[in-house]
Enzyme design. Structure first.
Site, PDB file in Angstrom:
ATOM      1  N   HIS A 250       0.876  -1.255   0.037  1.00 51.34           N
ATOM      2  CA  HIS A 250       0.007   0.024   0.117  1.00 51.34           C
ATOM      3  C   HIS A 250       0.783   1.121   0.037  1.00 51.34           C
ATOM      4  O   HIS A 250       0.544   2.328  -0.765  1.00 51.34           O
ATOM      5  CB  HIS A 250      -1.013  -0.024   1.062  1.00 51.34           C
ATOM      6  CG  HIS A 250      -2.201  -0.789   1.275  1.00 51.34           C
ATOM      7  ND1 HIS A 250      -3.004  -1.304   2.058  1.00 51.34           N
ATOM      8  CD2 HIS A 250      -2.511  -1.509  -0.170  1.00 51.34           C
ATOM      9  CE1 HIS A 250      -3.804  -1.889   1.526  1.00 51.34           C
ATOM     10  NE2 HIS A 250      -3.804  -2.318   0.228  1.00 51.34           N
ATOM     11  N   HIS A 385      -4.745  -5.352 -11.019  1.00 48.88           N
ATOM     12  CA  HIS A 385      -3.568  -5.070 -10.609  1.00 48.88           C
ATOM     13  C   HIS A 385      -2.279  -5.470 -11.752  1.00 48.88           C
ATOM     14  O   HIS A 385      -1.321  -4.418 -12.044  1.00 48.88           O
ATOM     15  CB  HIS A 385      -3.010  -5.545  -9.409  1.00 48.88           C
ATOM     16  CG  HIS A 385      -3.511  -4.843  -8.264  1.00 48.88           C
ATOM     17  ND1 HIS A 385      -3.159  -3.730  -7.703  1.00 48.88           N
ATOM     18  CD2 HIS A 385      -4.539  -5.278  -7.420  1.00 48.88           C
ATOM     19  CE1 HIS A 385      -3.783  -3.682  -6.765  1.00 48.88           C
ATOM     20  NE2 HIS A 385      -4.658  -4.484  -6.350  1.00 48.88           N
TER      21      HIS A 385
END
Length: 408
Positions: A250, A385
């Site tokens: 993250h 992703h």
């Protein structure tokens, strides 16, 4: 090898091959009603699992990009996913979108900010290829988000309501806010409405402050008054959405989003832009120092404690995808050679460990010895992703969201 080095013809061709493989791999995701099946190891749908809103949104987003890139069948697949979002995944009685539906089509409980942010992203991308209903879907998604999730006073988003939108959870989370930033930057680009970019900046300012006060490790979990809860899920550290501790992936992903925001919101304000980019590089550098090769093997560990020691050693494919993206973006913006070296290192690791050269797509979870495992992410749920990692390194404008950038 030039195959792994940014700006070589070999690397561009490598990413093109990966991109086409991913688009072909995901063709079987739509259910009869459009909602997305969770995909298995070979791309076959796992029909016994719930069909979740966030996966459906991601597939709409990816195949909208596939249509722009000329991949055969992409528009129909994007249309199928949007049909699912307008249909069985939408709550006609209470508004908003269910978290998903069971294999039998019954709604899953709760209304999640995470899923609603992805509805905004999916509708933004689908509107660019003129999918029927996408414009209205985007309008509805923003209205629901504004009404139930956005807290104008705090400049942050709430996380989870009950299905009827009558009880709001006390939990506040950074993950849903991160994807809210992504969604609002996309909406700003598609709708040409700077209100959403300003909103993204407010979230980013909070995150930079919290991370800067915490050695550039981002607190992930908060109370309803936005006090960090650093011990949440200490006993369930591998939770797929609320893991204990810091999540290096993250920090890496935030770095890219912060750069995009800085370049787009502060084009003519060099000092402010550079301050954001410095924060982005701090987040990236901390995450790579903590996460990469942290236990004697290549790969980025899933989580660390608050001193940077690995807690969950498994490697998730999405962290590598974001490392590819952010190293490339920081190299583009700063020109620092170490980011180019990082990019090549990540690309080699992808090719040697994470790509499934037999069945296609990327392995979604490896253990600390880079052996396939599936305790958190079995199968290969979606393409989002991995697919974005084949595009962002060569985006024509890093200030623009990934789908609109394809049209430049």
């Amino acid at each position: 090898m030039k195959k792994y080095e940014i700006d070589t013809n070999e690397n561009k061709e490598f990413l093109k091959t990966l991109r086409n493989d991913l688009l072909s791999f995901g063709h079987r995701f739509p259910s009869e009603n459009g909602s997305a099946y969770y995909l298995g190891d070979d791309g076959s749908p796992w029909m016994d699992r719930p069909r979740e809103t966030w996966i459906t949104c991601r597939m709409a987003h990816v195949y909208s990009m596939g249509e722009i890139l000329g991949h055969k069948g992409s528009k129909q697949l994007a249309e199928d996913a949007i049909r699912g979002l307008l249909g069985e995944l939408h709550d006609e009685q209470n508004g908003g979108w269910y978290a998903g539906v069971t294999k039998d089509g019954d709604p899953l409980p709760d209304k999640m900010c995470y899923a609603h942010a992805f509805v905004i992203l999916a509708a933004s991308s689908a509107s660019l290829i003129h999918v029927g209903g996408a414009d209205e879907l985007l309008k509805q998604a923003i209205e629901v988000y504004d009404r139930y999730f956005w807290d104008e006073r705090e400049g942050m988003a709430a996380d989870t309501w009950n299905t009827e939108f009558t009880v709001l959870s006390d939990y506040r989370g950074i993950n849903s806010n991160m994807h809210s930033v992504e969604a609002h930057l996309a909406a700003a680009d598609v709708l040409k409405d700077e209100r959403y970019r300003i909103r993204a900046g407010r979230i980013i300012d909070h995150v930079i402050k919290w991370a800067g006060e915490n050695k550039w490790r981002i607190p992930e979990h908060f109370s309803k008054d936005w006090k960090p809860d650093l011990m949440l899920n200490r006993e369930r550290p591998a939770d797929p959405f609320k893991p204990f501790g810091a999540t290096p992936g993250h920090g890496i992903e935030w770095a890219r989003l912060i750069v995009q925001y800085a370049l787009s919101a502060h084009r003519d304000q060099k000092k402010i832009r550079e301050e954001y980019i410095e924060a982005a590089s701090n987040l990236y550098d901390r995450a790579i120092r903590d996460g990469w090769f942290a236990d004697g093997e290549p790969g980025i560990c899933y989580t660390t404690d608050w001193e940077g020691k690995p807690v969950v050693h498994d490697r998730m494919h999405w962290t590598l995808a974001e490392a590819i993206n952010s190293s490339a973006v920081l190299y583009r913006i700063l020109g620092t050679e170490r980011y180019a070296k990082d990019y090549a290192m990540f690309m080699q690791y992808l090719d040697e460990k994470v790509l499934d050269h037999e069945k296609g797509s990327w392995f979604h979870q490896l253990d600390q010895n880079n052996r396939l495992t599936g305790t958190v992410w079995p199968g290969k749920s979606d393409l989002y992703h991995a697919f974005q990692a084949t595009l962002i390194p060569y985006s024509k404008d890093q200030a623009v969201s990934v789908t609109p950038a394809l049209l430049l």
